[in-house]
Design an enzyme around this catalytic site. Structure first.
Site, PDB file in Angstrom:
ATOM      1  N   CYS A   1       0.839  -1.199   0.000  1.00 19.55           N
ATOM      2  CA  CYS A   1       0.000   0.000   0.000  1.00 19.55           C
ATOM      3  C   CYS A   1       0.882   1.260   0.000  1.00 19.55           C
ATOM      4  CB  CYS A   1      -0.993  -0.047   1.148  1.00 19.55           C
ATOM      5  SG  CYS A   1      -2.341   1.141   0.945  1.00 19.55           S
TER       6      CYS A   1
ATOM      7  N   HIS B   1      -3.199  -4.973   1.442  1.00 20.09           N
ATOM      8  CA  HIS B   1      -2.596  -5.258   2.755  1.00 20.09           C
ATOM      9  C   HIS B   1      -2.610  -6.765   3.027  1.00 20.09           C
ATOM     10  CE1 HIS B   1      -2.371  -1.159   4.521  1.00 20.09           C
ATOM     11  NE2 HIS B   1      -3.318  -0.912   3.639  1.00 20.09           N
TER      12      HIS B   1
ATOM     13  N   GLU C   1      -1.015  -8.399   5.140  1.00 17.43           N
ATOM     14  CA  GLU C   1      -0.838  -8.676   6.575  1.00 17.43           C
ATOM     15  C   GLU C   1      -2.149  -8.626   7.359  1.00 17.43           C
ATOM     16  OE1 GLU C   1      -0.932  -4.232   6.444  1.00 17.43           O
ATOM     17  OE2 GLU C   1      -0.323  -5.838   5.094  1.00 17.43           O
TER      18      GLU C   1
END
Length: 196
Positions: A79, A170, A172
């Protein structure tokens, strides 16, 4: 053991550390320039790119980060991290770290309330990877050494250039750690290459 650093100035740092550790590597939060010497790869997390740039400048990280890339140590921008790596930003005269041959459009998928999740097919990573897009950028154009790993519609959302990896989304923020594992593998390969 492979050690992956996560630039700890702003963004989803803990989540990246968790994903790295779930992928069998050691994860450390990078708060000082000296720590860059201790790691095999570096993740630039999502967050707010303008704020991150201010903090990079404030703590003197810019040149050491560029040097890290020049030494061909793997870097993974997610990002805002993708924005930091890009050589060109639409509507801006100056890049940030500027080491990856891509042109990026910021906030290309809309603002925070237009965040969304979508299954992606990612080359060498797998199918049905849930991409979490939050005020996400996307890649408008790429240099000839850049490989597109994933698209959403017509838009390029994951790209790789040798030791550099970038994603609009994202990875994660899900429990699927395949992208982190892919990056850990990149760091392993780079380390072996150095030894040889």
């Amino acid at each position: 053991m492979i050690t992956i650093g996560v630039l700890g100035l702003q963004g989803a740092v803990r989540e990246h550390i968790k994903a790295v550790e779930a992928s069998g590597a050691k994860g450390i939060v990078i708060k000082t320039i000296e720590q860059l010497q201790e790691i095999d790869g570096l993740i630039l997390p999502g967050g707010e790119s303008t704020t991150m740039r201010r903090l990079i400048d404030k703590y003197g990280f810019m040149e050491p980060l560029r040097q890290f890339a020049r030494e061909e140590k793997p870097m993974f921008g997610t990002c805002a991290g993708m924005i930091l790596l890009a050589k060109n930003l639409v509507g801006y005269e100056e890049a940030h770290i500027g080491v990856m041959d891509i042109t990026v459009e910021r906030n290309a998928f809309g603002r925070q309330r237009e965040s969304f999740e979508v299954p992606l097919s990612i080359k060498d990573v797998g199918e049905d990877f849930i991409g979490v897009f939050i005020r996400a950028p996307y890649v408008v154009s790429i240099g000839e050494e850049v490989e597109v790993l994933s698209t959403h519609g017509e838009r390029m959302v994951a790209v790789r250039q040798g030791h550099l990896l970038a994603a609009s989304f994202h990875p994660e923020l899900t429990d699927d750690h395949r992208m982190a594992a892919y990056f850990v593998e990149m760091a392993k390969e780079a380390k072996i290459k150095k030894v040889v």
